[in-house]
Design a protein around this motif. Sequence first.
Motif, PDB file in Angstrom:
ATOM      1  N   TYR A  99       4.418   5.672  -5.307  1.00  0.00           N
ATOM      2  CA  TYR A  99       4.601   5.712  -6.758  1.00  0.00           C
ATOM      3  C   TYR A  99       3.744   6.814  -7.374  1.00  0.00           C
ATOM      4  CZ  TYR A  99       4.355   4.185 -11.614  1.00  0.00           C
ATOM      5  OH  TYR A  99       4.389   4.145 -12.971  1.00  0.00           O
TER       6      TYR A  99
ATOM      7  N   GLU B 186       3.964   1.559  -1.057  1.00  0.00           N
ATOM      8  CA  GLU B 186       4.607   1.587  -2.364  1.00  0.00           C
ATOM      9  C   GLU B 186       3.703   2.204  -3.426  1.00  0.00           C
ATOM     10  OE1 GLU B 186       6.675   1.101  -4.904  1.00  0.00           O
ATOM     11  OE2 GLU B 186       8.132   0.995  -3.300  1.00  0.00           O
ATOM     12  N   ASP B 187       2.473   1.741  -3.459  1.00  0.00           N
ATOM     13  CA  ASP B 187       1.570   2.185  -4.515  1.00  0.00           C
ATOM     14  C   ASP B 187       1.304   3.679  -4.433  1.00  0.00           C
ATOM     15  OD1 ASP B 187       1.486  -0.339  -5.511  1.00  0.00           O
ATOM     16  OD2 ASP B 187      -0.579  -0.778  -4.956  1.00  0.00           O
TER      17      ASP B 187
ATOM     18  N   GLY C   7       0.816  -1.205   0.000  1.00  0.00           N
ATOM     19  CA  GLY C   7       0.000   0.000   0.000  1.00  0.00           C
ATOM     20  C   GLY C   7       0.853   1.259   0.000  1.00  0.00           C
TER      21      GLY C   7
ATOM     22  N   ASN D 249      10.095   7.954  -3.504  1.00  0.00           N
ATOM     23  CA  ASN D 249      10.779   6.673  -3.436  1.00  0.00           C
ATOM     24  C   ASN D 249      10.679   6.155  -2.016  1.00  0.00           C
ATOM     25  OD1 ASN D 249      12.783   8.499  -5.444  1.00  0.00           O
ATOM     26  ND2 ASN D 249      12.056   6.538  -6.171  1.00  0.00           N
ATOM     27  N   VAL D 250      10.837   4.870  -1.896  1.00  0.00           N
ATOM     28  CA  VAL D 250      10.679   4.264  -0.581  1.00  0.00           C
ATOM     29  C   VAL D 250      11.915   3.451  -0.207  1.00  0.00           C
ATOM     30  CG1 VAL D 250       9.323   2.664   0.793  1.00  0.00           C
ATOM     31  CG2 VAL D 250       8.191   4.128  -0.868  1.00  0.00           C
TER      32      VAL D 250
ATOM     33  N   ARG E 215       5.176   0.535 -15.214  1.00  0.00           N
ATOM     34  CA  ARG E 215       5.664   0.909 -13.891  1.00  0.00           C
ATOM     35  C   ARG E 215       7.109   0.500 -13.716  1.00  0.00           C
ATOM     36  NH1 ARG E 215       1.922   0.691  -8.468  1.00  0.00           N
ATOM     37  NH2 ARG E 215       3.826   0.681  -7.244  1.00  0.00           N
TER      38      ARG E 215
ATOM     39  N   MET F 238      16.366   0.343  -1.823  1.00  0.00           N
ATOM     40  CA  MET F 238      15.196   1.048  -2.319  1.00  0.00           C
ATOM     41  C   MET F 238      14.320   0.030  -3.034  1.00  0.00           C
ATOM     42  SD  MET F 238      16.251   4.657  -3.548  1.00  0.00           S
ATOM     43  CE  MET F 238      15.168   5.904  -4.070  1.00  0.00           C
TER      44      MET F 238
END
Lengths: 339, 339
Positions: free
Chosen positions: A90, A86-87, A84, A95-96, B107, B97
Amino acid sequence: MRLHQVTIKDIAKILGISISTVSRALKSHPDISADTRNQVKDLARKMHYEPNALAMNLRRNKTNTLGVIIPEIVHHFFSSVISGIEDIAYDRGYNVMVCQSNELYEREVINSRALLANRVDGVLISVSKTTLEFDHFRNFSNQGIPMVFFDRICPEIICDRVITNDEGGAFLATEHLITIGCKKIAHFAAPQNLLIGQGRVSGYQRALKQYQRVFDQALVLQCDTRELALENTERFLKANPDVDGIFAVNDSTAIATMQAIQKMGKNVPSDISVIGFGDGPNALIACPSLSTVEQKGYEMGTEAIKLLVHKIENESPADSYQTKVLTPTLIARESTKWK
Amino acid sequence: MRLHQVTIKDIAKILGISISTVSRALKSHPDISADTRNQVKDLARKMHYEPNALAMNLRRNKTNTLGVIIPEIVHHFFSSVISGIEDIAYDRGYNVMVCQSNELYEREVINSRALLANRVDGVLISVSKTTLEFDHFRNFSNQGIPMVFFDRICPEIICDRVITNDEGGAFLATEHLITIGCKKIAHFAAPQNLLIGQGRVSGYQRALKQYQRVFDQALVLQCDTRELALENTERFLKANPDVDGIFAVNDSTAIATMQAIQKMGKNVPSDISVIGFGDGPNALIACPSLSTVEQKGYEMGTEAIKLLVHKIENESPADSYQTKVLTPTLIARESTKWK
DNA sequence: ATGAAAGCGCTAACAG
DNA sequence: CTGTTAGCGCTTTCAT
């Protein structure tokens, strides 16, 4: 070996213009003539120019990177949360950076330092089971880096939070066991230093009380993993032979409990009803299928990151924090049945 | 709101020394006197100084950050891989990352750009199901950024790889069904544009051939998710009533297949034996417990990142690439039984 | 419409 | 042992 990556300087030199012009052209600054703009953009594409985020970030003092500290990625619940996060990340252009603490305090501390050093714009945290001290998190607030805690929150640090209504969920689960006719209900609980552990015990207690049942501390067993359940269920049931309902703190514990019960030659649900918490994919696979309380991991992730991004992007009054509470719902399946 | 983070400049000013002295003192450079070294370090600690990784990275042209592009985090296999990657990264001082492609080509492309822009030192990739074109990955090699593909590799790009011996695993699974006495064995397969899909079909075919069974294309059904299995199993078995063994391309498909079979009133394993692939935690929970082929996700992650870090840290001959092949092993449980 | 220059925080070659 | 300086790649004021 790392090749030289093309920079605006390279482009400037080739085109015989200044780097500032290139910089402006690339971001379609109105001052720049259409002609040079196109020249620059074309060449950039041809040379596979890719802006150096490090340089930009250093300049802007903003990284567009979010940190996540999570106990264990392999748990379905946590991986749903990350998914969740991540989405939404995006979608919003973040960035994560994911760090797993492996439920180790020390690793959580080092993870925090790493995220701090990398100047993440914000962090999302679910606290490890072994963490009893929280200064490493305070460093974020000291630097003005917004934090959002999810699921396993930290009560001593005030900031945004997303939690499941554990108490309410536990109440629903216990109430369900009561209403289907269970007379003696046990609870397999999580460690009580975790708020979620406490909440689920409270909900269990409240349901008992509301239905005029006596609460018996002996019926609360600290047992929150598959392994512990396989190991302890039989002994527990022999010591408490008239238990006919068990509310387990999570699904994998619940499923292992069912398996242990079945191994004793007893039947779920007719002898003992079992209910879990979390509704992972396992619940549907177990035999009998597991009644449980739905906990929305993916949604928890999206809510948490939305809260975080909002804090980052809006100079909101620094001391207004919210707590989002996700309400779990009961899902009755075959492991609990009217007697 | 982001507060001013303390820099070596601040420390220098307060102590009345130059920033280079501070820089050197902090890294215990031998030139610096013990006295100033201590002064600097003490003050740094007191002020909660945290080195700015952005600045360092820009300077060194090295980020100590690795990128991961993965189809879906919520799958147990992939989250195990990430967990392995994470753990080694932590040991070796790298940050990770994580990007999920959600099985979407587009994506994946954007994720690649983001990692490129952030100048990651290397990338770990498992290709999305919908990716048929690979230029976005070539950008990494063009920039000299090492890549390691794992599980879903990209045959057209030569670089380090970690794969499971899918063909061998499929052979084992099929052979197992043969040796327990199955006469007519079907395969529920993954899409054939994925190498793993191809490999598993090949292993299935080789086993049939080796045991003088005829291969029948009609017994290969494209069906690789729980949903598809629930939807198609009954129809398939009605069309092929004498099938008495099914090798499914992954565990969740296998489990759903068992459930569909049971719903038809048939028994697993006595009427139809079922074997999966992957050995996720579900295999033990299913009823009957699922025979499967063990696929080591965590180990795949650790192997992949070790390969990557080695490439990054050693100026190895640019064009020497290796492919690590993990050998899966058969795990026989209750869903397959001697007839 | 374009260029020069400063600076983000840090390191390191060079100079004392 | 310590300071000066240049520069990593980029943005942005301030000139022109």
